[in-house]
Design an enzyme around this catalytic site. Structure first.
Site, mmCIF file in Angstrom:
data_model
loop_
_atom_site.group_PDB
_atom_site.id
_atom_site.type_symbol
_atom_site.label_atom_id
_atom_site.label_comp_id
_atom_site.label_asym_id
_atom_site.label_seq_id
_atom_site.Cartn_x
_atom_site.Cartn_y
_atom_site.Cartn_z
ATOM 1 N N SER A 52 0.852 -1.208 0.000
ATOM 2 C CA SER A 52 0.000 0.000 0.000
ATOM 3 C C SER A 52 0.876 1.242 0.000
ATOM 4 O O SER A 52 1.989 1.237 0.539
ATOM 5 C CB SER A 52 -0.884 0.029 1.244
ATOM 6 N N TYR B 32 -2.023 -0.200 10.219
ATOM 7 C CA TYR B 32 -2.199 -0.679 8.842
ATOM 8 C C TYR B 32 -0.949 -0.342 8.023
ATOM 9 O O TYR B 32 -0.427 -1.190 7.295
ATOM 10 C CB TYR B 32 -3.452 -0.034 8.246
HETATM 11 P P1 NAD Z 1 -12.067 -4.527 -0.176
HETATM 12 O O1 NAD Z 1 -12.518 -4.177 1.193
HETATM 13 O O2 NAD Z 1 -12.919 -4.147 -1.340
HETATM 14 O O3 NAD Z 1 -11.775 -6.091 -0.282
HETATM 15 C C1 NAD Z 1 -11.155 -6.775 0.758
HETATM 16 C C2 NAD Z 1 -11.214 -8.247 0.487
HETATM 17 O O4 NAD Z 1 -10.560 -8.925 1.566
HETATM 18 C C3 NAD Z 1 -12.628 -8.800 0.411
HETATM 19 O O5 NAD Z 1 -12.705 -9.775 -0.597
HETATM 20 C C4 NAD Z 1 -12.819 -9.446 1.797
HETATM 21 O O6 NAD Z 1 -13.728 -10.513 1.753
HETATM 22 C C5 NAD Z 1 -11.416 -9.934 2.076
HETATM 23 N N1 NAD Z 1 -11.137 -10.140 3.484
HETATM 24 C C6 NAD Z 1 -11.206 -9.243 4.488
HETATM 25 N N2 NAD Z 1 -10.883 -9.822 5.642
HETATM 26 C C7 NAD Z 1 -10.592 -11.132 5.369
HETATM 27 C C8 NAD Z 1 -10.201 -12.243 6.130
HETATM 28 N N3 NAD Z 1 -10.026 -12.152 7.456
HETATM 29 N N4 NAD Z 1 -10.004 -13.407 5.504
HETATM 30 C C9 NAD Z 1 -10.173 -13.512 4.172
HETATM 31 N N5 NAD Z 1 -10.537 -12.497 3.383
HETATM 32 C C10 NAD Z 1 -10.754 -11.321 3.986
HETATM 33 O O7 NAD Z 1 -10.632 -3.872 -0.292
HETATM 34 P P2 NAD Z 1 -9.683 -3.636 -1.543
HETATM 35 O O8 NAD Z 1 -9.587 -2.192 -1.740
HETATM 36 O O9 NAD Z 1 -10.047 -4.524 -2.673
HETATM 37 O O10 NAD Z 1 -8.298 -4.111 -0.892
HETATM 38 C C11 NAD Z 1 -7.604 -5.256 -1.303
HETATM 39 C C12 NAD Z 1 -6.184 -5.166 -0.795
HETATM 40 O O11 NAD Z 1 -5.583 -3.979 -1.317
HETATM 41 C C13 NAD Z 1 -6.065 -5.059 0.722
HETATM 42 O O12 NAD Z 1 -4.927 -5.764 1.146
HETATM 43 C C14 NAD Z 1 -5.874 -3.578 0.944
HETATM 44 O O13 NAD Z 1 -5.194 -3.326 2.152
HETATM 45 C C15 NAD Z 1 -5.044 -3.231 -0.268
HETATM 46 N N6 NAD Z 1 -5.036 -1.819 -0.615
HETATM 47 C C16 NAD Z 1 -6.183 -1.188 -0.951
HETATM 48 C C17 NAD Z 1 -6.128 0.159 -1.279
HETATM 49 C C18 NAD Z 1 -7.343 0.959 -1.676
HETATM 50 O O14 NAD Z 1 -7.237 2.184 -1.793
HETATM 51 N N7 NAD Z 1 -8.497 0.319 -1.921
HETATM 52 C C19 NAD Z 1 -4.900 0.840 -1.261
HETATM 53 C C20 NAD Z 1 -3.759 0.154 -0.926
HETATM 54 C C21 NAD Z 1 -3.827 -1.192 -0.606
#
Ligand code: NAD
Length: 258
Positions: free
Chosen positions: A150, A164
């Site tokens: 991230s 985080y």
């Molecule tokens: P999201 O909330 O849309 O999706 C999260 C996913 O993780 C979902 O499919 C959920 O079911 C799953 N999940 C959550 N807790 C879980 C658990 N305990 N066991 C199994 N699955 C679990 O979020 P996103 O934006 O798609 O994020 C995906 C990844 O990208 C994450 O690691 C997040 O930290 C990272 N990220 C996101 C952003 C952003 O701006 N959206 C930025 C940087 C990094």
């Protein structure tokens, strides 16, 4: 370009929605065999799986809470039982858990953030490694582990997101060790590090707040989950990135320049 992904067995954690789901759909379009995961099946699972079979891909859903080590082990076992091995592991499951400033952080919150963002990736990689090694030996191509870092892992994170940010920085760092000690297994370790991607992750933000963030991004908008997908295909493909390991690819519209 990604022809070598056809038939590859790709396990993507946290892929019931958002960035993980968009990546899963992109792999299915390449004809890969894809493992979807979330704590519980999404309501539209049947439609999602049907859509992923259209281009010759194949997909299955595996429920598991990856904050728990035994569930990580179970997920790898179930995926291998279904598809026969693992060529690519994407450690995508992650999230804020909650936003808490320093005075509100307690042991339970600390553990919850680290369990979801760090323990899950470490344990998934541990349990998948023998299968990734076997796949590399059988195919003569490298296998691939892709972490999801991230922008917070570079900058420290936004309000209430310090832990985080720590967790994501850990993922940016731990792959360096894995490169040094597991490259001989035929496995590459890279990280896709998103900026502000417009998924449910940012559901707590108003349209006005999102517009304010977008105005500070050189490319002028938030990213989409689809904007991240090709980065995963690239690191998964031996043909595209077979000599690339230990790298972080930032997908952030120029929001942060390491
Ligand atoms: P999201 O909330 O849309 O999706 C999260 C996913 O993780 C979902 O499919 C959920 O079911 C799953 N999940 C959550 N807790 C879980 C658990 N305990 N066991 C199994 N699955 C679990 O979020 P996103 O934006 O798609 O994020 C995906 C990844 O990208 C994450 O690691 C997040 O930290 C990272 N990220 C996101 C952003 C952003 O701006 N959206 C930025 C940087 C990094």
């Amino acid at each position: 370009m990604f022809n070598d992904l056809k038939g590859k067995r790709v396990l993507i954690t946290g892929s019931s929605m958002g960035i993980g789901l968009a990546a899963a759909q992109a792999f299915a379009q390449c004809g890969a065999k894809v493992g979807l995961n979330g704590r519980r099946a999404p309501d539209n699972l049947a439609d999602l799986l049907a859509g992923m079979h259209v281009h010759g891909g194949e997909a299955g859903f595996f429920a598991a809470d990856l904050s728990r080590t035994e569930e990580c082990e179970k997920l790898v076992s179930e995926f291998v039982a279904r598809f026969g091995g693992v060529d690519v592991l994407i450690n995508n499951a992650g999230g804020l858990v909650a936003r808490k400033p320093l005075p509100e952080i307690d042991d339970a919150f600390f553990d919850a953030v680290m369990d979801l963002n760090v323990r899950s990736a470490v344990m998934m990689t541990k349990f998948a490694l023998p299968h990734l090694k076997a796949a590399a030996q059988a195919s003569g191509q490298t296998s691939s582990v892709i972490g999801v870092g991230s922008i917070a892992g570079h900058t420290g994170g936004g309000p209430g997101a310090s832990l985080y940010g720590v967790g994501k920085a850990a993922l940016h760092n731990i792959q360096k060790n894995w490169v040094d000690y597991h490259s001989q297994d035929g496995v590459r370790f890279n990280v896709v590090s998103p900026g502000t991607i417009d998924t449910a992750f940012h559901a707590d933000k108003s349209a006005k707040v999102k517009a304010g963030i977008a105005s500070g991004i050189p490319l002028g908008r938030l990213g989409s989950a689809q904007d991240c997908a090709a980065a995963f295909l690239f690191f998964a493909s031996h043909a595209c990135s077979g000599y690339i390991t230990g790298q972080i690819l930032d997908v952030n519209g120029g929001q942060f320049k390491p």
